[in-house]
Scaffold this motif. Structure first.
Motif, PDB file in Angstrom:
ATOM      1  N   VAL A  61       1.032  -1.021   0.030  1.00 48.63           N
ATOM      2  CA  VAL A  61       0.139   0.088   0.129  1.00 48.63           C
ATOM      3  C   VAL A  61       0.916   1.307  -0.128  1.00 48.63           C
ATOM      4  CG1 VAL A  61      -1.653   1.203   1.093  1.00 48.63           C
ATOM      5  CG2 VAL A  61      -2.073  -1.092   1.238  1.00 48.63           C
ATOM      6  N   THR A  62       0.764   2.158  -0.919  1.00 45.79           N
ATOM      7  CA  THR A  62       1.505   3.326  -1.087  1.00 45.79           C
ATOM      8  C   THR A  62       0.461   4.640  -1.018  1.00 45.79           C
ATOM      9  OG1 THR A  62       3.029   2.209  -2.486  1.00 45.79           O
ATOM     10  CG2 THR A  62       3.009   4.507  -2.549  1.00 45.79           C
ATOM     11  N   PHE A  63       1.041   5.591  -0.161  1.00 48.69           N
ATOM     12  CA  PHE A  63       0.224   6.685  -0.124  1.00 48.69           C
ATOM     13  C   PHE A  63       1.035   8.025  -0.600  1.00 48.69           C
ATOM     14  CE2 PHE A  63      -2.492   4.490   2.652  1.00 48.69           C
ATOM     15  CZ  PHE A  63      -3.698   5.138   2.754  1.00 48.69           C
TER      16      PHE A  63
ATOM     17  N   VAL B 242       1.626  -5.088   4.034  1.00 47.16           N
ATOM     18  CA  VAL B 242       0.892  -5.867   4.736  1.00 47.16           C
ATOM     19  C   VAL B 242       0.728  -7.173   4.735  1.00 47.16           C
ATOM     20  CG1 VAL B 242      -1.665  -5.533   5.390  1.00 47.16           C
ATOM     21  CG2 VAL B 242      -0.507  -3.569   4.588  1.00 47.16           C
ATOM     22  N   SER B 243       0.840  -7.966   5.920  1.00 46.83           N
ATOM     23  CA  SER B 243       0.886  -9.212   5.770  1.00 46.83           C
ATOM     24  C   SER B 243      -0.352 -10.075   5.609  1.00 46.83           C
ATOM     25  CB  SER B 243       1.500  -9.805   7.049  1.00 46.83           C
ATOM     26  OG  SER B 243       1.398 -11.424   7.070  1.00 46.83           O
ATOM     27  N   ALA B 244      -0.507 -10.718   4.896  1.00 51.05           N
ATOM     28  CA  ALA B 244      -2.036 -11.661   4.556  1.00 51.05           C
ATOM     29  C   ALA B 244      -2.181 -12.461   5.676  1.00 51.05           C
ATOM     30  CB  ALA B 244      -1.896 -12.256   2.899  1.00 51.05           C
ATOM     31  N   ASN B 245      -1.040 -12.912   6.404  1.00 52.74           N
ATOM     32  CA  ASN B 245      -1.244 -13.895   7.511  1.00 52.74           C
ATOM     33  C   ASN B 245      -2.084 -13.395   8.663  1.00 52.74           C
ATOM     34  OD1 ASN B 245      -0.449 -15.979   6.048  1.00 52.74           O
ATOM     35  ND2 ASN B 245       1.720 -15.895   6.461  1.00 52.74           N
ATOM     36  N   ASP B 246      -1.369 -12.095   9.284  1.00 46.89           N
ATOM     37  CA  ASP B 246      -1.788 -11.496  10.562  1.00 46.89           C
ATOM     38  C   ASP B 246      -2.013 -10.202  10.317  1.00 46.89           C
ATOM     39  OD1 ASP B 246       0.747 -10.692   9.971  1.00 46.89           O
ATOM     40  OD2 ASP B 246       1.759 -11.746  11.963  1.00 46.89           O
ATOM     41  N   GLY B 247      -1.921  -9.560   9.229  1.00 51.09           N
ATOM     42  CA  GLY B 247      -2.252  -8.073   9.251  1.00 51.09           C
ATOM     43  C   GLY B 247      -1.106  -7.278   9.762  1.00 51.09           C
ATOM     44  N   THR B 248       0.144  -7.843   9.973  1.00 47.26           N
ATOM     45  CA  THR B 248       1.058  -6.985  10.388  1.00 47.26           C
ATOM     46  C   THR B 248       1.527  -6.003   9.173  1.00 47.26           C
ATOM     47  OG1 THR B 248       2.012  -8.739  11.589  1.00 47.26           O
ATOM     48  CG2 THR B 248       3.935  -7.102  11.111  1.00 47.26           C
ATOM     49  N   ILE B 249       1.944  -4.831   9.682  1.00 41.29           N
ATOM     50  CA  ILE B 249       2.216  -3.602   8.817  1.00 41.29           C
ATOM     51  C   ILE B 249       3.638  -3.414   9.207  1.00 41.29           C
ATOM     52  CG2 ILE B 249       1.787  -1.231   8.364  1.00 41.29           C
ATOM     53  CD1 ILE B 249      -0.920  -1.991   9.447  1.00 41.29           C
ATOM     54  N   GLY B 250       4.406  -3.042   8.045  1.00 44.81           N
ATOM     55  CA  GLY B 250       5.912  -2.601   8.109  1.00 44.81           C
ATOM     56  C   GLY B 250       6.249  -1.444   6.999  1.00 44.81           C
ATOM     57  N   LEU B 251       6.567  -0.459   7.413  1.00 44.28           N
ATOM     58  CA  LEU B 251       7.169   0.700   6.455  1.00 44.28           C
ATOM     59  C   LEU B 251       8.099  -0.048   5.570  1.00 44.28           C
ATOM     60  CD1 LEU B 251       6.884   3.658   5.551  1.00 44.28           C
ATOM     61  CD2 LEU B 251       8.438   4.242   7.147  1.00 44.28           C
ATOM     62  N   LEU B 252       8.126   0.063   4.394  1.00 42.50           N
ATOM     63  CA  LEU B 252       9.039  -0.510   3.258  1.00 42.50           C
ATOM     64  C   LEU B 252       9.929   0.799   3.032  1.00 42.50           C
ATOM     65  CD1 LEU B 252       6.919  -2.419   0.871  1.00 42.50           C
ATOM     66  CD2 LEU B 252       8.484  -3.215   2.681  1.00 42.50           C
ATOM     67  N   SER B 253       9.491   1.933   2.608  1.00 39.31           N
ATOM     68  CA  SER B 253      10.085   3.205   2.147  1.00 39.31           C
ATOM     69  C   SER B 253       9.384   4.340   2.468  1.00 39.31           C
ATOM     70  CB  SER B 253      10.449   2.878   0.842  1.00 39.31           C
ATOM     71  OG  SER B 253       9.256   3.300  -0.096  1.00 39.31           O
TER      72      SER B 253
END
Length: 238
Positions: free
Chosen positions: A82-84, A105-116
């Motif tokens: 997801v990019t804003f 955004v992980s499909a398994n558990d919804g974990t969110i991580g900032l890529l850039s």
């Protein structure tokens, strides 16, 4: 006798086992999870829930001229990306400044991580707050330019294009003459003011190099949109 010795050996061993188990560290508890994610819409919702500054930003609309803020979302390995995007400063012409955040955004558990994250520092008041899908900041996005820049303006000659006016003081007033905002133009001659919907006049104080300020411009600001304004300074070149 043999049985007695075996019983004593068991009694000696059992307390050791109990003490050893009591002193062992407990297994770590699983991290809290918001649950699996099964669509790009859910992925966007998870990112917005974790980053309230994105509330009100809608999807990219290629048919919308001057869109300042939008998101793009799609599938990626292990889940979604997801990019804003947020832009400001003359967005009807493509936005002078921009900032972008990309999340996994992980499909398994919804974990969110900032890529850039990249782009200019976002000034206060640029990010939308509240509203619904497709909404954006409400106010004025303007530019101050000076011209003419050639004694004889020739068609298709970029050297004769109006030039930006840097450091001009822009004054916004209500129609009854009350000042509601005062800002300076940036290096590109652009300025931006967040305002509630209504009618305003936009003008500039006398600026160095321009003895006569530009004529005030009357504008109407509508909700969730930036009204484009251009102030024309006269260079006196004839």
């Amino acid at each position: 006798m043999r049985n007695l010795l075996r019983s004593l050996a068991l009694l000696t061993f059992i307390p050791f086992v109990v003490v050893a188990c009591a002193g062992a560290a407990a297994p770590p508890s699983p991290s809290p999870s918001s649950g699996p994610v099964g669509s790009t819409a859910q992925a966007v919702s998870r990112v917005v829930a974790a980053n309230p500054q994105f509330v009100g930003i809608g999807p990219l609309n290629n048919d919308l001229i001057g869109q300042c803020c939008w998101y793009e979302a799609g599938e990626a390995p292990g889940g979604y990306r997801v990019t804003f995007h947020v832009g400001w400063g003359d967005c009807p012409s493509g936005c002078i400044e921009k900032h972008e955040w990309s999340y996994a955004v992980s499909a398994n558990d919804g974990t969110i991580g900032l890529l850039s994250e990249k782009g200019a520092v976002v000034p206060p008041g640029i990010l939308p707050v509240g509203g619904g899908p497709g909404t954006g900041p409400t106010g004025i996005a303007g530019k101050a330019v000076a011209g003419p820049t050639c004694p004889v303006v020739r068609a298709n000659d970029p050297s004769c294009d109006p030039r930006p006016v840097v450091g001009a003081v822009i004054v916004v007033k209500s129609l009854n003459g009350v000042e509601v905002a005062r800002v300076q133009t940036d290096a590109a001659g652009a300025f931006q003011v967040g305002l509630p919907p209504g009618n305003y006049t936009v003008a500039s104080d006398r600026t160095q190099g321009f003895p006569v300020p530009p004529a005030p411009v009357q504008v109407t600001v509508v909700a969730n949109a930036q009204t484009a304004v251009q102030l024309q300074f006269d260079t006196g070149i004839r």
